[in-house]
Design an enzyme around this catalytic site. Structure first.
Site, PDB file in Angstrom:
ATOM      1  N   ALA A  62      84.560 -24.132 -35.123  1.00  0.00           N
ATOM      2  CA  ALA A  62      83.907 -24.842 -34.012  1.00  0.00           C
ATOM      3  C   ALA A  62      84.501 -24.417 -32.684  1.00  0.00           C
ATOM      4  O   ALA A  62      84.618 -25.221 -31.757  1.00  0.00           O
ATOM      5  CB  ALA A  62      84.059 -26.353 -34.196  1.00  0.00           C
ATOM      6  N   ARG A 103      74.344 -18.539 -25.319  1.00  0.00           N
ATOM      7  CA  ARG A 103      72.885 -18.531 -25.262  1.00  0.00           C
ATOM      8  C   ARG A 103      72.284 -19.936 -25.191  1.00  0.00           C
ATOM      9  O   ARG A 103      71.090 -20.087 -24.966  1.00  0.00           O
ATOM     10  CB  ARG A 103      72.323 -17.780 -26.465  1.00  0.00           C
ATOM     11  CG  ARG A 103      72.490 -16.263 -26.344  1.00  0.00           C
ATOM     12  CD  ARG A 103      71.816 -15.558 -27.508  1.00  0.00           C
ATOM     13  NE  ARG A 103      72.588 -15.666 -28.733  1.00  0.00           N
ATOM     14  CZ  ARG A 103      72.120 -15.330 -29.935  1.00  0.00           C
ATOM     15  NH1 ARG A 103      70.874 -14.891 -30.066  1.00  0.00           N
ATOM     16  NH2 ARG A 103      72.881 -15.430 -31.006  1.00  0.00           N
ATOM     17  N   ASN A 110      72.869 -13.271 -43.754  1.00  0.00           N
ATOM     18  CA  ASN A 110      74.102 -14.005 -44.028  1.00  0.00           C
ATOM     19  C   ASN A 110      74.016 -15.396 -43.408  1.00  0.00           C
ATOM     20  O   ASN A 110      73.694 -15.547 -42.232  1.00  0.00           O
ATOM     21  CB  ASN A 110      75.281 -13.224 -43.450  1.00  0.00           C
ATOM     22  CG  ASN A 110      76.587 -13.963 -43.586  1.00  0.00           C
ATOM     23  OD1 ASN A 110      76.820 -14.638 -44.584  1.00  0.00           O
ATOM     24  ND2 ASN A 110      77.453 -13.821 -42.588  1.00  0.00           N
TER      25      ASN A 110
END
Length: 488
Positions: A10, A16, A180
């Protein structure tokens, strides 16, 4: 030795997302992304859970501290610089390799931004890892549009050979649709030995966790894979568009969960329920209902269209009519609210109480069987049992400097268009006449009036109409005379 520890990554910023909030703390269905993943890790791991934090570490740590009752026990590791997922996982080494010895045989690794990952899927991944006697097992999915995800490259016999990030992939590798999921089970000892060999030789200049897949395969170690049947489980949140998609999928799951235990939704697609909400069976939710925060709805309730309930407790057989807002309040059994009512923080509506059209209640207790049916404001007020509060009543709780309370005792009657100037008390069974402004306490069973005496003038309206008619006629004649003079 215990079987499974877990690492939750985390630490990333989430560029983005275009946000001032770190990605891990963005909410989905009422909970931060990170909550889902730490809770999942804690449920499946029998050894230590380590949360690796980095960007906005103080805010993330604060959230973890506030939620620790949901996750305990867990550890926190800091990634001071965000140098990639491999570098992030290395920060957990001290917790999972104390004195150089593995604290568990295997380690589950998940990212904080995949909240749709199910516990059952993780359990299958753990089982596959042990059954295959693999050193590393990864979760994958087939996506029709794999853009943005790392690709799983397999050998001639279908074995996993490596995972390549899209930025580093060749044209042929980008054509692969197996991606993945960023979820792995790795033998703990192998994990940290392999990470020590990872180098940042890639377009991003980062230490990729995925590189250990290739290292294991190159050593001839068994690398296994589990392809999930529901590709949505692998959806990571990298953009606001991804966040919206995950939100939609999560809310669909939540609705299905409540439908399956006996809650009726007339239009599930427009019904929004946070993951933190509980609902009793036989409750009916009309279109456009929103249930937020730590809200508990009892059995047999009816909540009608465009109403919102937030962080509140609602008893059994309660009716909340259309377009009402309930926030941080308690509504007891068989009470009725709305339509167009606003029940604000600190409000308590006792059994069979009724709050009607355009009534606002704040920090007020409305006693059992009491009614405020129309156009009323009750602020900082204690109302007893079986009290009737007439339309247009206001408890004036604020004098410009401080707030005071109003008390209305059992079975009192408050007439319409009354103002009660706090602090003031209306005794049991007392009656307050309509249009009164009450500034002094009213004794029990008394009648209180404070308005000017009515004055009635007989025939006044008739005389007024006659006078008005004469004035109008005179004005018309004068206007016609002026027009003739101007013409001549």
């Amino acid at each position: 030795m215990k079987k499974f520890s877990a690492i939750v990554i985390a630490a990333g910023r989430g560029k983005r997302m275009r946000s001032g909030t770190t990605k891990a703390l963005h909410p989905v269905a009422g909970r931060p992304l990170l909550w889902y993943m730490v809770a999942l890790a804690r449920r499946v791991a029998d050894a230590r859970v380590v949360v690796v934090i980095g960007h906005q570490a103080d805010r993330v740590r604060q959230f973890l501290d506030q939620s620790k009752s949901d996750f305990e026990p867990f550890d926190v590791a800091l990634q001071p610089e965000q140098l990639g997922t491999g570098h992030a996982v290395r920060q957990a080494q001290a917790a999972l390799m104390p004195n150089g010895k593995a604290a568990s045989k295997h380690c589950l690794i998940v990212n904080a931004d995949t909240p749709l990952l199910r516990r059952a899927t993780v359990q299958r991944l753990l089982t596959r890892h042990e059954k295959e006697k693999a050193v590393l097992t990864l979760l994958s999915a087939e996506l029709p549009e794999p853009r943005g995800y790392g690709r799983v490259v397999r050998g001639d016999k279908g074995q996993v050979v490596k995972v390549v990030e899209e930025a580093d992939a060749t044209r042929a590798e980008r054509a692969i649709h197996e991606v993945n999921a960023g979820t792995y089970v790795v033998d703990t000892s192998f994990l940290f030995k392999a990470l020590a060999r990872v180098r940042a030789k890639n377009v991003q200049g980062e230490y990729y966790l995925t590189d250990i897949v290739g290292l294991a395969a190159a050593e001839g170690r068994k690398v296994a894979g589990l392809k999930t049947s529901d590709s949505r489980e692998c959806l990571g949140v990298n953009t606001r568009e991804h966040l919206a998609g995950v939100e939609e999928a999560m809310r669909e799951r939540i609705r299905a969960r409540w439908l399956n235990v006996g809650v009726t939704m007339l239009d599930p697609r427009t019904t929004f329920i946070d993951d933190t909400v509980t609902i009793g069976r036989d409750t009916v939710l009309h279109p456009g209902v929103t249930l937020e925060g730590h809200t508990n709805i009892g059995p047999g309730c009816v909540i009608r269209s465009a109403s919102r309930v937030t962080n509140s407790v609602v008893g059994k057989a309660v009716t909340i009519q259309d377009s009402s807002v309930v926030d941080q309040a308690v509504i007891e059994d068989h009470a009725t609210v709305g339509p167009f009512a606003h029940i604000r923080p600190g409000a308590v509506l006792r059994k069979q109480a009724k709050v009607g059209n355009f009534v606002e209640v704040k920090n007020t207790e409305l006693g059992a069987g009491s009614k405020a049916n129309h156009l009323t404001y009750l602020g900082d007020t204690t109302v007893g049992k079986r009290v009737n509060i007439g339309a247009g009543t206001i408890t004036c709780n604020y004098d410009g400097y401080k707030k005071d309370r109003t008390t209305i005792e059992d079975e009192a009657f408050i007439g319409s268009d009354t103002q009660l100037i706090a602090p003031v008390k209306v005794g049991k069974g007392a009656v307050v006449g309509s249009g009164s402004t009450i500034t002094e306490d009213v004794p029990a069973d008394a009648l209180a009036l404070s308005r000017s005496p009515q004055v009635t003038k007989e025939e006044w309206a008739t005389r007024r109409r006659v006078d008005t008619s004469k004035k109008s006629s005179s004005a018309q004649k004068s206007s016609r005379g002026k027009k003739k003079g101007a013409k001549g």
